[in-house]
Design a protein around this motif. Structure first.
Motif, PDB file in Angstrom:
ATOM      1  N   THR A 179      -6.471   2.253  -1.451  1.00 41.06           N
ATOM      2  CA  THR A 179      -5.939   1.628  -2.724  1.00 41.06           C
ATOM      3  C   THR A 179      -5.295   2.542  -3.923  1.00 41.06           C
ATOM      4  O   THR A 179      -4.859   1.895  -4.855  1.00 41.06           O
ATOM      5  CB  THR A 179      -7.100   0.714  -3.622  1.00 41.06           C
ATOM      6  N   GLU A 180      -5.666   3.773  -3.564  1.00 36.54           N
ATOM      7  CA  GLU A 180      -5.262   4.781  -4.327  1.00 36.54           C
ATOM      8  C   GLU A 180      -5.987   4.710  -5.654  1.00 36.54           C
ATOM      9  O   GLU A 180      -5.620   5.359  -6.823  1.00 36.54           O
ATOM     10  CB  GLU A 180      -3.625   4.954  -4.732  1.00 36.54           C
ATOM     11  N   GLU A 181      -7.011   4.083  -5.961  1.00 39.19           N
ATOM     12  CA  GLU A 181      -7.909   3.996  -7.065  1.00 39.19           C
ATOM     13  C   GLU A 181      -8.651   5.335  -7.139  1.00 39.19           C
ATOM     14  O   GLU A 181      -9.012   5.952  -6.193  1.00 39.19           O
ATOM     15  CB  GLU A 181      -8.830   3.042  -7.095  1.00 39.19           C
ATOM     16  N   THR A 189      -1.613  -7.088   5.192  1.00 36.72           N
ATOM     17  CA  THR A 189      -1.127  -5.646   5.246  1.00 36.72           C
ATOM     18  C   THR A 189      -1.556  -4.734   6.340  1.00 36.72           C
ATOM     19  O   THR A 189      -0.902  -3.828   6.905  1.00 36.72           O
ATOM     20  CB  THR A 189      -1.484  -5.011   3.838  1.00 36.72           C
ATOM     21  N   GLN A 227       1.970  -5.617 -14.965  1.00 29.93           N
ATOM     22  CA  GLN A 227       1.709  -4.906 -13.628  1.00 29.93           C
ATOM     23  C   GLN A 227       3.065  -4.856 -12.793  1.00 29.93           C
ATOM     24  O   GLN A 227       3.804  -5.691 -12.555  1.00 29.93           O
ATOM     25  CB  GLN A 227       0.548  -5.822 -12.905  1.00 29.93           C
ATOM     26  N   SER A 228       3.349  -3.479 -12.005  1.00 30.18           N
ATOM     27  CA  SER A 228       4.442  -3.233 -11.429  1.00 30.18           C
ATOM     28  C   SER A 228       4.292  -3.170 -10.098  1.00 30.18           C
ATOM     29  O   SER A 228       5.114  -3.013  -9.213  1.00 30.18           O
ATOM     30  CB  SER A 228       5.265  -2.196 -11.918  1.00 30.18           C
ATOM     31  N   ASN A 229       2.988  -2.877  -9.585  1.00 31.42           N
ATOM     32  CA  ASN A 229       2.475  -2.635  -8.309  1.00 31.42           C
ATOM     33  C   ASN A 229       2.604  -3.913  -7.225  1.00 31.42           C
ATOM     34  O   ASN A 229       1.986  -4.829  -7.596  1.00 31.42           O
ATOM     35  CB  ASN A 229       1.095  -2.135  -8.186  1.00 31.42           C
ATOM     36  N   PRO A 230       3.575  -4.150  -6.287  1.00 30.04           N
ATOM     37  CA  PRO A 230       3.703  -5.466  -5.804  1.00 30.04           C
ATOM     38  C   PRO A 230       2.406  -5.862  -5.275  1.00 30.04           C
ATOM     39  O   PRO A 230       2.135  -6.986  -5.453  1.00 30.04           O
ATOM     40  CB  PRO A 230       4.902  -4.907  -4.659  1.00 30.04           C
ATOM     41  N   LEU A 231       1.691  -5.178  -4.507  1.00 28.49           N
ATOM     42  CA  LEU A 231       0.307  -5.586  -4.007  1.00 28.49           C
ATOM     43  C   LEU A 231      -0.609  -6.080  -5.013  1.00 28.49           C
ATOM     44  O   LEU A 231      -1.339  -7.141  -4.870  1.00 28.49           O
ATOM     45  CB  LEU A 231      -0.216  -4.427  -2.917  1.00 28.49           C
ATOM     46  N   LYS A 232      -0.815  -5.164  -6.222  1.00 29.15           N
ATOM     47  CA  LYS A 232      -1.353  -5.796  -7.254  1.00 29.15           C
ATOM     48  C   LYS A 232      -1.125  -7.288  -7.777  1.00 29.15           C
ATOM     49  O   LYS A 232      -1.897  -8.327  -8.014  1.00 29.15           O
ATOM     50  CB  LYS A 232      -1.501  -4.816  -8.416  1.00 29.15           C
ATOM     51  N   GLN A 250      -9.926  10.170  -4.424  1.00 27.07           N
ATOM     52  CA  GLN A 250      -9.028   8.785  -4.481  1.00 27.07           C
ATOM     53  C   GLN A 250      -9.270   8.043  -3.387  1.00 27.07           C
ATOM     54  O   GLN A 250      -9.517   8.544  -2.444  1.00 27.07           O
ATOM     55  CB  GLN A 250      -7.587   9.190  -4.752  1.00 27.07           C
TER      56      GLN A 250
END
Length: 427
Positions: A246-248, A421, A334-339, A242
């Protein structure tokens, strides 16, 4: 932090990394990339000496220092061109974890109490060239300085003998025996200078040698031994990889015992190739290395989650991630704030490049910076007014309007969310 530190340094002169204080031979035209190289090769900290001449050159150097701090993932100590408190603030705001006062200059000595009280003793170090300087300023150092950097190696014996303070010694290249002897000294907390710069690729091997000689260093020590894992039928453990930022999810691979311990020893992800039946260091041929940030076992200890700093592409096809063949997908919000911020920002940037008739965003860009700033000020005022009302929804709406206009300003100034960030994380 009780372990001994290995601290390369960058001598920054006219936008380049040069060989040293008295040698302006260019060793790298991209100091930020050099800082990342030191960080990726397991340095513990980094010292940047700003050798610029004049205010304009100094401001350019600060921009480079900020870029280095963004690229590196280790604490940075900023040194050079300090004449007043504002200069310490600029170094810290550029991303340095600590700033150095040059004790060869009386003006810097006089700044010590003021900057230490302002920013905290843990943020301030002192660069010294002579043991006598320590003796003359012992009380000041005791109260307001966290560490000393000794930049003249000929004084090392006297400094070690006289000083009670943690000392980072800047040294020319020395033998391993001499290095071990020096690191055994209690108040010597780290080695810097050419001794580290010239051996940056070998830091893990040097740290391993230190460990075998009873010297505590910062290295990878597994909390889970190989024999504790539940292996698959081939004797391997599955590794899910990962991106640590980004945790991708980047890829899935396998480790055997040798790959596991080589990864821990080198800090680079190493796997076992089932097709070739051999170890492979990810990136050894492509340059797309994966530098370990953390390894975590799952509840059954049959899978490892590896968070890495990925250089280039993870996939052999050239894609950043191996996971790009969509099988099915349902619509979802989408619920990821940064996304979400990134998606809105991308639309705003696209409007700037590809104007759309009737677009309010394009209207702002066409009117220019003054109009954008005026709207941003108005929206900030609207937040203040809304906050005085009992209905919290009004605050939510006004903050959303403010953030939109702020992103228009970001696009106008070519500032990314990643930069924002990173700045917040450094604080």
């Amino acid at each position: 932090m009780s372990y001994k530190k290995f601290i390369p340094c960058i001598y920054l002169y006219k936008g380049n990394a040069v060989k040293g204080f008295r040698d302006s031979t260019i060793i790298d035209t991209n100091p930020a990339a050099l800082g990342k190289f030191y960080s990726d090769n397991n340095a513990d900290e980094l010292i940047i000496y700003d050798m610029s001449d004049g205010d304009a050159e100094h401001e350019e150097a600060l921009d480079i220092i900020k870029a280095i701090c963004c690229e590196t993932e280790i604490p940075v100590i900023g040194a050079g061109n300090v004449r007043r408190m504002e200069d310490i603030k600029k170094l810290l705001y550029a991303g340095c974890k600590k700033a150095a006062l040059n004790y060869s200059k009386q003006g810097n000595v006089e700044l010590t109490q003021e900057v230490s009280l302002k920013f905290g003793r843990d943020k301030i170090v002192a660069c010294v060239t002579e043991a006598d300087t320590i003796l003359r300023n012992e009380a000041l150092l005791e109260d307001y300085i966290s560490e000393l950097i000794l930049v003249r190696e000929t004084e090392l014996k006297d400094v070690i003998a006289l000083s009670r303070f943690p000392v980072i010694a800047s040294l020319p290249e020395v033998s391993l025996d001499k290095l071990l002897e020096l690191l055994s000294k209690e108040n010597l907390c780290g080695i810097s200078g050419h001794a580290i710069n010239a051996n940056a690729r070998e830091l893990l091997a040097i740290k391993s040698l230190c460990q075998s000689n009873g010297i505590e260093v910062n290295t990878f020590e597994p909390a889970v031994k190989w024999e504790e894992f539940k292996l698959n039928s081939d004797g391997h453990v599955t590794v899910v990889v990962q991106d640590y930022k980004t945790e991708e999810v980047l890829m899935v691979a396998y480790m055997n015992e040798d790959a596991y311990y080589m990864t821990l020893r080198t800090g680079k992800m190493t796997y076992y190739s089932r097709s070739r039946q051999e170890l492979w260091v990810k990136g050894e041929t492509s340059g797309h290395y994966q530098y370990v940030k953390s390894l975590t076992a799952d509840c059954d200890k049959d899978t490892i989650l590896a968070k890495v700093s990925q250089i280039g592409a993870a996939c052999h096809t050239g894609a950043h991630s191996c996971f790009f063949h969509e099988i099915m997908a349902r619509e979802y919000e989408q619920s990821n704030p940064l996304k979400i911020f990134e998606q809105v920002y991308d639309v705003i940037k696209d409007r700037k490049v590809h104007p759309k008739e009737g677009s309010y965003t394009n209207y702002l860009f066409e009117k220019g910076l003054d109009k954008i700033l005026k709207k941003l000020g108005e929206e900030a005022t609207e937040i203040v007014i809304a906050a005085k009302n009992p209905n919290a929804n009004e605050v939510k709406y006004e903050i959303s309007d403010f953030l939109y206009h702020m992103m228009v300003l970001m696009a106008e100034k070519n500032i990314t969310w990643e930069e924002i960030t990173a700045e917040l994380a450094q604080r």
